[in-house]
Scaffold this motif. Structure first.
Motif, PDB file in Angstrom:
ATOM      1  N   SER A   1       0.865  -1.182   0.000  1.00  0.00           N
ATOM      2  CA  SER A   1       0.000   0.000   0.000  1.00  0.00           C
ATOM      3  C   SER A   1       0.896   1.225   0.000  1.00  0.00           C
ATOM      4  O   SER A   1       1.778   1.360   0.851  1.00  0.00           O
ATOM      5  N   PHE A   2       0.689   2.111  -0.975  1.00  0.00           N
ATOM      6  CA  PHE A   2       1.515   3.308  -1.166  1.00  0.00           C
ATOM      7  C   PHE A   2       0.557   4.497  -1.165  1.00  0.00           C
ATOM      8  O   PHE A   2      -0.267   4.646  -2.064  1.00  0.00           O
ATOM      9  N   MET A   3       0.643   5.349  -0.142  1.00  0.00           N
ATOM     10  CA  MET A   3      -0.308   6.441   0.028  1.00  0.00           C
ATOM     11  C   MET A   3       0.394   7.788   0.014  1.00  0.00           C
ATOM     12  O   MET A   3       1.420   7.968   0.696  1.00  0.00           O
ATOM     13  N   ASN A   4      -0.162   8.713  -0.754  1.00  0.00           N
ATOM     14  CA  ASN A   4       0.383  10.068  -0.863  1.00  0.00           C
ATOM     15  C   ASN A   4      -0.747  11.068  -0.629  1.00  0.00           C
ATOM     16  O   ASN A   4      -1.749  11.063  -1.344  1.00  0.00           O
ATOM     17  N   ASN A   5      -0.557  11.929   0.355  1.00  0.00           N
ATOM     18  CA  ASN A   5      -1.559  12.956   0.678  1.00  0.00           C
ATOM     19  C   ASN A   5      -0.943  14.346   0.654  1.00  0.00           C
ATOM     20  O   ASN A   5       0.216  14.536   1.041  1.00  0.00           O
ATOM     21  N   HIS A   6      -1.729  15.309   0.192  1.00  0.00           N
ATOM     22  CA  HIS A   6      -1.447  16.738   0.337  1.00  0.00           C
ATOM     23  C   HIS A   6      -0.309  17.252  -0.551  1.00  0.00           C
ATOM     24  O   HIS A   6       0.345  18.222  -0.209  1.00  0.00           O
ATOM     25  N   PHE A   7      -0.100  16.635  -1.715  1.00  0.00           N
ATOM     26  CA  PHE A   7       0.909  17.176  -2.624  1.00  0.00           C
ATOM     27  C   PHE A   7       0.307  18.291  -3.468  1.00  0.00           C
ATOM     28  O   PHE A   7      -0.895  18.344  -3.703  1.00  0.00           O
ATOM     29  N   ARG A   8       1.177  19.190  -3.926  1.00  0.00           N
ATOM     30  CA  ARG A   8       0.746  20.325  -4.751  1.00  0.00           C
ATOM     31  C   ARG A   8       1.268  20.223  -6.184  1.00  0.00           C
ATOM     32  O   ARG A   8       1.030  21.111  -6.982  1.00  0.00           O
ATOM     33  N   ILE A   9       1.962  19.163  -6.490  1.00  0.00           N
ATOM     34  CA  ILE A   9       2.496  18.961  -7.834  1.00  0.00           C
ATOM     35  C   ILE A   9       1.516  18.102  -8.634  1.00  0.00           C
ATOM     36  O   ILE A   9       0.599  17.506  -8.060  1.00  0.00           O
ATOM     37  N   PRO A  10       1.668  18.002  -9.956  1.00  0.00           N
ATOM     38  CA  PRO A  10       0.790  17.114 -10.721  1.00  0.00           C
ATOM     39  C   PRO A  10       0.899  15.674 -10.231  1.00  0.00           C
ATOM     40  O   PRO A  10       2.001  15.193  -9.928  1.00  0.00           O
ATOM     41  N   SER A  11      -0.227  14.978 -10.165  1.00  0.00           N
ATOM     42  CA  SER A  11      -0.210  13.593  -9.692  1.00  0.00           C
ATOM     43  C   SER A  11       0.633  12.695 -10.601  1.00  0.00           C
ATOM     44  O   SER A  11       1.175  11.683 -10.149  1.00  0.00           O
ATOM     45  N   SER A  12       0.774  13.074 -11.863  1.00  0.00           N
ATOM     46  CA  SER A  12       1.595  12.277 -12.779  1.00  0.00           C
ATOM     47  C   SER A  12       3.046  12.221 -12.319  1.00  0.00           C
ATOM     48  O   SER A  12       3.728  11.196 -12.513  1.00  0.00           O
TER      49      SER A  12
END
Length: 422
Positions: free
Chosen positions: A394-405
């Motif tokens: 499980s790989f979780m990423n929250n609250h980034f401001r860059i493109p999801s790509s």
């Protein structure tokens, strides 16, 4: 199907890592410590289910907004509680009248599922009375964005869905509208919204060449009108529950709905599946009951019990840890035949929401569910290594401001490293 019972597993972090574990850590840690990841919250957990060894752990016991990774818990619940065929409706025949109540089955007149079992059954009776108030749910889930009422991914929840609770419209030698009852309620103009907030008045740009789904605003009168239009006969709505012993009509294979939910990340199907699961526990449809049942009876050994509020993950109130995602994925891996289990998940580079990401070399090596909300992206599932191992992650990423790509590209490099070195 064999019932899934949580027997738990122990997450073992070896004091002396194997050489392949050291290689994974050596290659993954610098990526997670890079500038790309430093300004948002990341959690990553990888388990070898055969050895029950932790291969990698980073913030894995911390809570994240999972987005549509929540559907993994909905899938687990459905596989445990629902039979091989969907319980379409409950009924009783009394004095020549067919009394019907819904189970939450989303397939009735659904624009893509194409199951006619319930429709054909209802056509056999001249006098039909529907009980629609056997549900204790709001039309929207807790924490759903109110402004999403007009978008396909935010269809209302109900006990007896009709047409997937959406209007389907496209241009082909004139507007094609389903259900046809709304033909005169679609205005062919380019407008800022797709539907008025409080009424079934729709707007569609006739220059569009795609098919658009717009949620219906539901009430019992509308459902009755839609049923009468489909059945070509009058039906009545009753406020009284069905008397006597109820029979159950079963419709399409359950796996058909699971596959569409997981491949397309279909929020409506996920919500209705939780409602369906609740129908196996009580005559009253209530998803709080089914979530509590799962957490209190099937997943008692979760180290970090989640805050779990809906079936789809549309709510930002949901909170899960990477470890809790892997826990449930591991249980399914133990109890569901591998071929069937992997067929329910998008395959990297091949199908569903992973069609354009994580391609194989040449065969797929990732079978997983993605989850995306604004500034959040998660993915959890199964990773096949070149040495023949199956890992659960499980790989979780929250609250980034860059493109999801950009986040996905770094995730892909990490997955490929693990695939090639473990």
């Amino acid at each position: 199907m064999e019932k899934i019972v949580s027997i738990g597993f122990i997450l073992i972090v070896l004091l002396g890592c194997t050489s392949s574990q050291k290689i994974v850590q050596k290659n993954v840690c610098p990526v997670l410590d890079s500038e790309l990841f430093e300004n948002h919250f990341t959690g990553f957990f990888v388990l070898d289910p055969e050895k029950r060894d932790t291969i990698f752990s980073h913030n894995s016991a911390k809570y994240f907004t999972p987005a549509s990774n929540t559907k993994i818990y909905t899938l687990f619940t459905s596989l445990h509680l629902l039979p091989d065929s969907i319980p379409s409706l409950r009924y009783n025949v009394y004095n020549d009248t067919l009394f019907v109540e819904g189970t939450g089955d989303p397939s009735f007149l659904h624009p893509y599922l194409k199951d006619s079992t319930a429709l054909n059954f209802l056509k056999e009776y001249d006098i039909i009375s529907f009980h629609l108030n056997n549900i204790q749910e709001e039309r929207f889930g807790p924490g759903w964005a109110w402004g999403d009422y007009q978008w396909y991914y935010s269809a209302e929840r109900s006990s007896f869905p009709v047409y997937g609770n959406v209007l389907t419209v496209y241009e082909k030698e004139g507007l094609q509208v389903s259900p046809a009852l709304f033909k005169d309620k679609v205005i062919p103009i380019d407008y800022a919204i797709q539907r008025e907030e409080n009424e079934n008045l729709f707007y569609f740009n006739p220059s569009r060449r795609d098919t658009v789904e717009i949620p219906l605003k539901l009430d019992s009168t509308l459902v009755r009108n839609l049923l009468e239009d489909a059945l070509k006969k009058k039906v009545s709505i009753t406020q009284n529950p069905i008397k006597g012993k109820k029979s159950v009509l079963y419709s399409m294979p359950s796996d058909s709905i699971y596959v569409k939910m997981m491949m397309d990340s279909d929020n409506f199907l996920a919500e209705q599946l939780l409602i369906l699961a609740s129908s196996t526990l009580s005559d009253t449809l209530n998803t709080d009951k089914v979530r509590n049942f799962v957490l209190d009876s099937l997943l008692t050994d979760l180290r970090q019990p989640p805050r779990w509020v809906d079936g789809s993950g549309l709510s930002r109130y949901n909170l899960f840890t990477p470890q809790s995602m892997v826990h449930v994925l591991h249980l399914m891996y133990q109890h569901i035949p591998r071929q069937r289990l992997f067929s329910l998940f998008p395959a990297g580079g091949v199908s569903g929401t992973l069609e354009n990401w994580y391609p194989g070399d040449p065969e797929p090596y990732i079978y997983a569910k993605t989850g995306s909300l604004g500034n959040n992206h998660c993915i959890s599932g199964y990773l096949l290594t070149k040495s023949g191992k199956t890992l659960i992650f499980s790989f979780m990423n929250n609250h980034f401001r860059i493109p999801s790509s950009e986040v996905k590209k770094r995730m892909q490099s990490i997955f490929e490293t693990i695939r090639d070195t473990y």
